[in-house]
Scaffold this motif. Sequence first.
Motif, PDB file in Angstrom:
ATOM      1  N   SER A 157       0.832  -1.208   0.000  1.00 31.64           N
ATOM      2  CA  SER A 157       0.000   0.000   0.000  1.00 31.64           C
ATOM      3  C   SER A 157       0.866   1.257   0.000  1.00 31.64           C
ATOM      4  CB  SER A 157      -0.956   0.001   1.197  1.00 31.64           C
ATOM      5  OG  SER A 157      -0.246   0.007   2.416  1.00 31.64           O
ATOM      6  N   GLU A 158       2.025   1.217   0.692  1.00 32.16           N
ATOM      7  CA  GLU A 158       2.935   2.357   0.671  1.00 32.16           C
ATOM      8  C   GLU A 158       3.514   2.566  -0.725  1.00 32.16           C
ATOM      9  OE1 GLU A 158       5.887   1.937   3.688  1.00 32.16           O
ATOM     10  OE2 GLU A 158       4.433   2.002   5.339  1.00 32.16           O
ATOM     11  N   GLU A 160       2.023   1.747  -3.552  1.00 34.61           N
ATOM     12  CA  GLU A 160       0.947   2.265  -4.394  1.00 34.61           C
ATOM     13  C   GLU A 160       0.704   3.752  -4.130  1.00 34.61           C
ATOM     14  OE1 GLU A 160      -0.411   0.841  -6.895  1.00 34.61           O
ATOM     15  OE2 GLU A 160       0.476  -1.145  -6.596  1.00 34.61           O
ATOM     16  N   LYS A 161       0.844   4.179  -2.885  1.00 39.08           N
ATOM     17  CA  LYS A 161       0.672   5.595  -2.553  1.00 39.08           C
ATOM     18  C   LYS A 161       1.756   6.430  -3.226  1.00 39.08           C
ATOM     19  CE  LYS A 161       0.603   8.856   1.312  1.00 39.08           C
ATOM     20  NZ  LYS A 161       0.790   9.037   2.773  1.00 39.08           N
ATOM     21  N   CYS A 162       3.009   5.952  -3.175  1.00 40.96           N
ATOM     22  CA  CYS A 162       4.112   6.666  -3.812  1.00 40.96           C
ATOM     23  C   CYS A 162       3.918   6.708  -5.322  1.00 40.96           C
ATOM     24  CB  CYS A 162       5.438   5.994  -3.457  1.00 40.96           C
ATOM     25  SG  CYS A 162       6.897   6.840  -4.121  1.00 40.96           S
ATOM     26  N   LYS A 163       3.459   5.604  -5.889  1.00 41.94           N
ATOM     27  CA  LYS A 163       3.212   5.543  -7.333  1.00 41.94           C
ATOM     28  C   LYS A 163       2.184   6.582  -7.749  1.00 41.94           C
ATOM     29  CE  LYS A 163       1.667   2.345 -10.950  1.00 41.94           C
ATOM     30  NZ  LYS A 163       1.276   0.946 -11.260  1.00 41.94           N
ATOM     31  N   GLU A 164       1.115   6.697  -6.971  1.00 40.71           N
ATOM     32  CA  GLU A 164       0.062   7.665  -7.273  1.00 40.71           C
ATOM     33  C   GLU A 164       0.592   9.096  -7.198  1.00 40.71           C
ATOM     34  OE1 GLU A 164      -4.364   8.999  -5.651  1.00 40.71           O
ATOM     35  OE2 GLU A 164      -3.391   7.199  -4.851  1.00 40.71           O
ATOM     36  N   GLU A 165       1.396   9.372  -6.176  1.00 39.67           N
ATOM     37  CA  GLU A 165       1.939  10.718  -5.996  1.00 39.67           C
ATOM     38  C   GLU A 165       2.975  11.060  -7.067  1.00 39.67           C
ATOM     39  OE1 GLU A 165       3.409  10.594  -2.010  1.00 39.67           O
ATOM     40  OE2 GLU A 165       1.419  10.916  -1.111  1.00 39.67           O
ATOM     41  N   ALA A 166       3.723  10.057  -7.523  1.00 41.05           N
ATOM     42  CA  ALA A 166       4.762  10.285  -8.531  1.00 41.05           C
ATOM     43  C   ALA A 166       4.177  10.554  -9.908  1.00 41.05           C
ATOM     44  CB  ALA A 166       5.714   9.089  -8.581  1.00 41.05           C
ATOM     45  N   GLY A 167       3.006   9.992 -10.172  1.00 41.88           N
ATOM     46  CA  GLY A 167       2.346  10.217 -11.455  1.00 41.88           C
ATOM     47  C   GLY A 167       3.190   9.745 -12.628  1.00 41.88           C
ATOM     48  N   SER A 168       3.392  10.612 -13.601  1.00 40.93           N
ATOM     49  CA  SER A 168       4.117  10.232 -14.822  1.00 40.93           C
ATOM     50  C   SER A 168       5.600   9.996 -14.579  1.00 40.93           C
ATOM     51  CB  SER A 168       3.946  11.325 -15.885  1.00 40.93           C
ATOM     52  OG  SER A 168       4.489  12.555 -15.432  1.00 40.93           O
ATOM     53  N   ALA A 169       6.120  10.419 -13.427  1.00 42.18           N
ATOM     54  CA  ALA A 169       7.538  10.187 -13.112  1.00 42.18           C
ATOM     55  C   ALA A 169       7.808   8.745 -12.711  1.00 42.18           C
ATOM     56  CB  ALA A 169       7.983  11.130 -11.987  1.00 42.18           C
ATOM     57  N   TRP A 170       6.768   8.005 -12.367  1.00 42.44           N
ATOM     58  CA  TRP A 170       6.926   6.622 -11.923  1.00 42.44           C
ATOM     59  C   TRP A 170       7.457   5.758 -13.055  1.00 42.44           C
ATOM     60  CZ3 TRP A 170       6.647   4.542  -7.153  1.00 42.44           C
ATOM     61  CH2 TRP A 170       6.586   3.146  -7.038  1.00 42.44           C
ATOM     62  N   ASP A 171       8.460   4.938 -12.754  1.00 45.62           N
ATOM     63  CA  ASP A 171       9.057   4.058 -13.760  1.00 45.62           C
ATOM     64  C   ASP A 171       8.392   2.684 -13.705  1.00 45.62           C
ATOM     65  OD1 ASP A 171      10.661   2.484 -15.400  1.00 45.62           O
ATOM     66  OD2 ASP A 171      12.498   3.538 -14.835  1.00 45.62           O
ATOM     67  N   GLU A 172       7.574   2.408 -14.691  1.00 47.71           N
ATOM     68  CA  GLU A 172       6.823   1.152 -14.733  1.00 47.71           C
ATOM     69  C   GLU A 172       7.721  -0.059 -14.987  1.00 47.71           C
ATOM     70  OE1 GLU A 172       3.785   0.680 -13.950  1.00 47.71           O
ATOM     71  OE2 GLU A 172       2.826   2.661 -14.078  1.00 47.71           O
ATOM     72  N   ASP A 173       8.927   0.175 -15.488  1.00 55.38           N
ATOM     73  CA  ASP A 173       9.824  -0.937 -15.808  1.00 55.38           C
ATOM     74  C   ASP A 173      10.640  -1.405 -14.607  1.00 55.38           C
ATOM     75  OD1 ASP A 173       9.071  -1.045 -18.478  1.00 55.38           O
ATOM     76  OD2 ASP A 173      10.507   0.504 -19.049  1.00 55.38           O
ATOM     77  N   GLU A 174      10.592  -0.651 -13.523  1.00 53.05           N
ATOM     78  CA  GLU A 174      11.366  -1.017 -12.337  1.00 53.05           C
ATOM     79  C   GLU A 174      10.457  -1.687 -11.310  1.00 53.05           C
ATOM     80  OE1 GLU A 174      13.508   2.519 -11.153  1.00 53.05           O
ATOM     81  OE2 GLU A 174      14.864   2.338 -12.865  1.00 53.05           O
ATOM     82  N   PHE A 177      11.191  -3.033  -4.120  1.00 57.44           N
ATOM     83  CA  PHE A 177      11.145  -3.969  -3.006  1.00 57.44           C
ATOM     84  C   PHE A 177       9.990  -3.644  -2.060  1.00 57.44           C
ATOM     85  CE2 PHE A 177      15.458  -3.917  -4.539  1.00 57.44           C
ATOM     86  CZ  PHE A 177      15.889  -5.236  -4.432  1.00 57.44           C
ATOM     87  N   VAL A 178       9.297  -4.689  -1.638  1.00 52.67           N
ATOM     88  CA  VAL A 178       8.258  -4.567  -0.611  1.00 52.67           C
ATOM     89  C   VAL A 178       8.662  -5.500   0.533  1.00 52.67           C
ATOM     90  CG1 VAL A 178       5.827  -4.887  -0.038  1.00 52.67           C
ATOM     91  CG2 VAL A 178       6.478  -3.997  -2.303  1.00 52.67           C
ATOM     92  N   ILE A 179       8.981  -4.914   1.685  1.00 52.36           N
ATOM     93  CA  ILE A 179       9.563  -5.680   2.789  1.00 52.36           C
ATOM     94  C   ILE A 179       8.634  -6.793   3.273  1.00 52.36           C
ATOM     95  CG2 ILE A 179      10.386  -5.541   5.173  1.00 52.36           C
ATOM     96  CD1 ILE A 179      12.331  -4.448   3.063  1.00 52.36           C
ATOM     97  N   ASP A 180       7.359  -6.493   3.453  1.00 54.37           N
ATOM     98  CA  ASP A 180       6.418  -7.516   3.927  1.00 54.37           C
ATOM     99  C   ASP A 180       6.434  -8.755   3.043  1.00 54.37           C
ATOM    100  OD1 ASP A 180       5.669  -5.940   6.014  1.00 54.37           O
ATOM    101  OD2 ASP A 180       3.655  -5.477   5.277  1.00 54.37           O
ATOM    102  N   GLU A 181       6.611  -8.558   1.738  1.00 52.86           N
ATOM    103  CA  GLU A 181       6.594  -9.678   0.802  1.00 52.86           C
ATOM    104  C   GLU A 181       7.936 -10.388   0.747  1.00 52.86           C
ATOM    105  OE1 GLU A 181       5.186  -7.877  -2.829  1.00 52.86           O
ATOM    106  OE2 GLU A 181       3.358  -7.135  -1.848  1.00 52.86           O
ATOM    107  N   LEU A 182       9.030  -9.617   0.822  1.00 53.23           N
ATOM    108  CA  LEU A 182      10.366 -10.219   0.770  1.00 53.23           C
ATOM    109  C   LEU A 182      10.653 -11.046   2.026  1.00 53.23           C
ATOM    110  CD1 LEU A 182      12.885 -10.348  -1.033  1.00 53.23           C
ATOM    111  CD2 LEU A 182      13.769  -8.342   0.173  1.00 53.23           C
TER     112      LEU A 182
END
Length: 206
Positions: A157-158, A160-174, A177-182
Amino acid sequence: MLDNKGFNLWADGYDKAVGISEEANTYPFAGYKSVLGGIFDEIMHKEKAAVLDIGFGTGTLTTKLYENGCDVYGQDFSQRMIELAKEKMPDANLYQGDFSKGLVSELYERKYDFILGTYSLHHLTDEKKVLFFMELLNLLDEGGKLLIGDVVFETRSELEKCKEEAGSAWDEDEIYFVIDELRKAFPELEFEQKSYCSGIISISKN
């Protein structure tokens, strides 16, 4: 994802581009200096450490380690990045190769005190990250550490929040890391957050 040619073209302006994002405290490099500084401090606890850097770029961190007595090894898939790093570290053991396909054979010939990756391993899928980390842990001496500094989030969720705030600057190819999942694969991992979108992952060899 940038290919080899893309990274070669970007190499000369890489440090400047990172600096602009870091100073503005914006995604993706908010906390960059703190991330590199934290990894540097950890490695400096061991005198003359043998260090393998995966995707070392222009050698921003490894140059400091090299200058402070570390035995530096590294792999990067950009020949231009290697040329720039070699100017700063003439005696370092630097190899060209795409780490998404594994390490070059020479890097399997010894063990390391630390293996690190800073803002490079997000080019691997989550599944490949886990497999690669397991492989790298086998190359560590007893008590050695895998240190990953990158764009990292505690939860999905964190991210996704950063992705939303970054908008077009977000790099979809990268693939960040998500700690809970790792932690499902590496329950012993430690995480030190350095900014809202960065931190240091540490996994010790048992």
